[in-house]
Design an enzyme around this catalytic site. Structure first.
Site, PDB file in Angstrom:
ATOM      1  N   SER A  30       1.942   5.318   4.347  1.00  0.00           N
ATOM      2  CA  SER A  30       0.640   5.525   4.998  1.00  0.00           C
ATOM      3  C   SER A  30       0.331   6.999   5.193  1.00  0.00           C
ATOM      4  CB  SER A  30       0.629   4.880   6.387  1.00  0.00           C
ATOM      5  OG  SER A  30       0.925   3.532   6.292  1.00  0.00           O
ATOM      6  N   HIS A  61      -4.586   3.030   1.660  1.00  0.00           N
ATOM      7  CA  HIS A  61      -3.600   2.874   0.586  1.00  0.00           C
ATOM      8  C   HIS A  61      -4.320   2.752  -0.744  1.00  0.00           C
ATOM      9  CE1 HIS A  61       0.323   1.943   2.657  1.00  0.00           C
ATOM     10  NE2 HIS A  61      -0.513   1.938   3.668  1.00  0.00           N
ATOM     11  N   HIS A  83       2.470  -4.740   1.219  1.00  0.00           N
ATOM     12  CA  HIS A  83       3.272  -5.086   2.401  1.00  0.00           C
ATOM     13  C   HIS A  83       3.397  -6.597   2.554  1.00  0.00           C
ATOM     14  CE1 HIS A  83       1.563  -1.096   3.216  1.00  0.00           C
ATOM     15  NE2 HIS A  83       2.666  -0.865   3.905  1.00  0.00           N
ATOM     16  N   TYR A  85       3.089  -8.224   5.240  1.00  0.00           N
ATOM     17  CA  TYR A  85       2.074  -8.761   6.160  1.00  0.00           C
ATOM     18  C   TYR A  85       0.735  -9.030   5.478  1.00  0.00           C
ATOM     19  CZ  TYR A  85       0.535  -3.854   6.472  1.00  0.00           C
ATOM     20  OH  TYR A  85       0.107  -2.586   6.173  1.00  0.00           O
ATOM     21  N   GLU A  86       0.576  -8.537   4.255  1.00  0.00           N
ATOM     22  CA  GLU A  86      -0.673  -8.825   3.542  1.00  0.00           C
ATOM     23  C   GLU A  86      -0.689 -10.252   3.003  1.00  0.00           C
ATOM     24  OE1 GLU A  86      -2.220  -5.376   1.106  1.00  0.00           O
ATOM     25  OE2 GLU A  86      -0.243  -4.629   1.625  1.00  0.00           O
ATOM     26  N   ALA A 113       5.591   5.641   7.201  1.00  0.00           N
ATOM     27  CA  ALA A 113       5.289   6.073   8.561  1.00  0.00           C
ATOM     28  C   ALA A 113       5.932   5.045   9.492  1.00  0.00           C
ATOM     29  CB  ALA A 113       3.793   6.127   8.782  1.00  0.00           C
ATOM     30  N   MET A 211       7.078  -1.356   8.835  1.00  0.00           N
ATOM     31  CA  MET A 211       6.683  -2.639   8.242  1.00  0.00           C
ATOM     32  C   MET A 211       6.892  -2.651   6.727  1.00  0.00           C
ATOM     33  SD  MET A 211       3.092  -2.998  10.336  1.00  0.00           S
ATOM     34  CE  MET A 211       2.993  -2.512  12.076  1.00  0.00           C
ATOM     35  N   SER A 212       7.799  -1.827   6.237  1.00  0.00           N
ATOM     36  CA  SER A 212       8.009  -1.737   4.774  1.00  0.00           C
ATOM     37  C   SER A 212       9.438  -1.280   4.503  1.00  0.00           C
ATOM     38  CB  SER A 212       7.027  -0.713   4.183  1.00  0.00           C
ATOM     39  OG  SER A 212       7.332   0.586   4.652  1.00  0.00           O
ATOM     40  N   ASN A 235       4.465   7.954  15.688  1.00  0.00           N
ATOM     41  CA  ASN A 235       4.200   7.705  17.118  1.00  0.00           C
ATOM     42  C   ASN A 235       5.488   7.247  17.790  1.00  0.00           C
ATOM     43  OD1 ASN A 235       3.239   5.224  15.288  1.00  0.00           O
ATOM     44  ND2 ASN A 235       4.197   4.432  17.163  1.00  0.00           N
ATOM     45  N   HIS A 247      -4.028   1.972  14.190  1.00  0.00           N
ATOM     46  CA  HIS A 247      -3.723   2.374  12.807  1.00  0.00           C
ATOM     47  C   HIS A 247      -4.257   3.785  12.554  1.00  0.00           C
ATOM     48  CE1 HIS A 247      -2.835   2.050   8.592  1.00  0.00           C
ATOM     49  NE2 HIS A 247      -4.096   2.148   8.236  1.00  0.00           N
TER      50      HIS A 247
HETATM   51  N1  HPA Z   1       5.651   0.229  14.622  1.00  0.00           N
HETATM   52  C1  HPA Z   1       5.761  -0.291  13.384  1.00  0.00           C
HETATM   53  N2  HPA Z   1       5.307   0.312  12.310  1.00  0.00           N
HETATM   54  C2  HPA Z   1       4.725   1.513  12.458  1.00  0.00           C
HETATM   55  C3  HPA Z   1       4.583   2.111  13.721  1.00  0.00           C
HETATM   56  C4  HPA Z   1       5.071   1.431  14.859  1.00  0.00           C
HETATM   57  O1  HPA Z   1       4.979   1.899  16.010  1.00  0.00           O
HETATM   58  N3  HPA Z   1       3.950   3.309  13.526  1.00  0.00           N
HETATM   59  C5  HPA Z   1       3.739   3.410  12.186  1.00  0.00           C
HETATM   60  N4  HPA Z   1       4.201   2.334  11.550  1.00  0.00           N
END
Ligand code: HPA
Length: 279
Positions: A30, A61, A83, A85-86, A113, A211-212, A235, A247
């Site tokens: 990301s 993306h 991903h 989740y898609e 990320a 998530m990847s 974050n 996001h």
């Molecule tokens: N959690 C999961 N995936 C992420 C996060 C998060 O806080 N930040 C960026 N991708």
């Protein structure tokens, strides 16, 4: 069509259009896609030009392979990944990784990320991935084994190659870039975690949550690739900070970190090539 036949079909589609053998495959996470626009580009292949290829639906993306050179290193870059989740099956999520292996890439450089589970981390930190926890998503190896790629029960004791990690560590030091090192955990998403889930991840030994990546690393390790990964901590995990996550915030943080991140990735790839691959 079996998943293995699907992979073969995608490979044929690539072969018919592109004449390029990459040594290194790079997956950009990301907010990091711009790196692909800054290399010496030789060819581009949009995912929708590949028959049967899973298409990314996430804003921010792009969906294409970029072929070219970072210094003298032939690379294929995934600008945008798919991903779990898609809604794709795990075998589709890792199809691009397997395809890049078939294109000839020996090294897989993973980026993403993430959110910090480690309270000592700060937004904007980079984390060299030392190991991973993938048990909250299905293994991409479930189902008939791709005998042409690897064995039924692959070892996972050194997923993130020690030598490559050492090169990245030294590269960061040379560039004066601060580099954390820790364990990445993959959850399904797309929701961010609750504070209790972030605490759970921490208790399990994770430093960064995303998530990847972990599923791609399993598929690549199965297929005999050498893997290295860097996470951009966008974050602090939920509960480690008072502000709700968006996001947009993740993309903005990745954008902000991108210039330094790009520098580290480019130099690391050149050093991996000269110190390990070329030997
Ligand atoms: N959690 C999961 N995936 C992420 C996060 C998060 O806080 N930040 C960026 N991708």
């Amino acid at each position: 069509m079996t998943p293995e036949e699907k992979l073969e079909k995608c490979y044929e589609s690539f072969k018919a259009k592109i004449d390029f053998k990459p040594d290194v495959a790079l997956i950009l996470g990301s907010g990091l896609g711009a790196l692909a626009d800054e290399i010496d580009v030789k060819a581009v292949l949009n995912y929708d030009e590949i028959e049967g290829f899973p298409l990314s639906t996430v804003p921010g993306h792009k969906g294409r392979f970029v072929f070219g050179y970072i210094g003298e290193v032939p690379v294929v870059i995934m600008q945008g990944r798919v991903h779990y989740y898609e809604g794709y099956a795990m075998q589709d999520v890792v199809l691009p990784t397997r395809l890049m292996r078939k294109m000839g890439a020996e090294v897989l450089f993973l980026t993403n990320a993430s959110g910090a589970a480690n309270p000592d981390y700060s937004a904007g930190d980079f984390m060299l991935i030392s190991d991973q926890i993938s048990d909250f998503v299905p293994s991409p190896l479930i189902g008939a084994n791709f005998e042409s790629l690897g064995v039924r029960f692959p070892d996972m004791s050194d997923i993130y190659n020690k030598e490559l990690r050492s090169v990245v560590r030294n590269t960061a030091k040379e560039l004066g870039i601060k580099l954390q090192e820790g364990v990445y955990i993959q959850l399904t998403g797309p929701n961010f975690e609750s504070p209790a889930e972030v605490r759970m991840c921490r208790m399990l030994g994770a430093d960064a949550i995303g998530m990847s990546t972990a599923c791609e690393a399993i598929a690549a390790n199965h297929a005999g690739m050498k893997i290295v990964g860097i996470s951009c901590v966008a974050n602090l995990g939920c509960g480690l900070t008072d502000t709700p996550l968006t996001h947009k915030e993740v993309i903005e943080a990745a954008d902000k970190a991108a210039p330094l991140f790009k520098k580290l990735i480019r130099a690391s790839i050149e050093n991996i090539y000269s110190e390990i691959l070329k030997k």
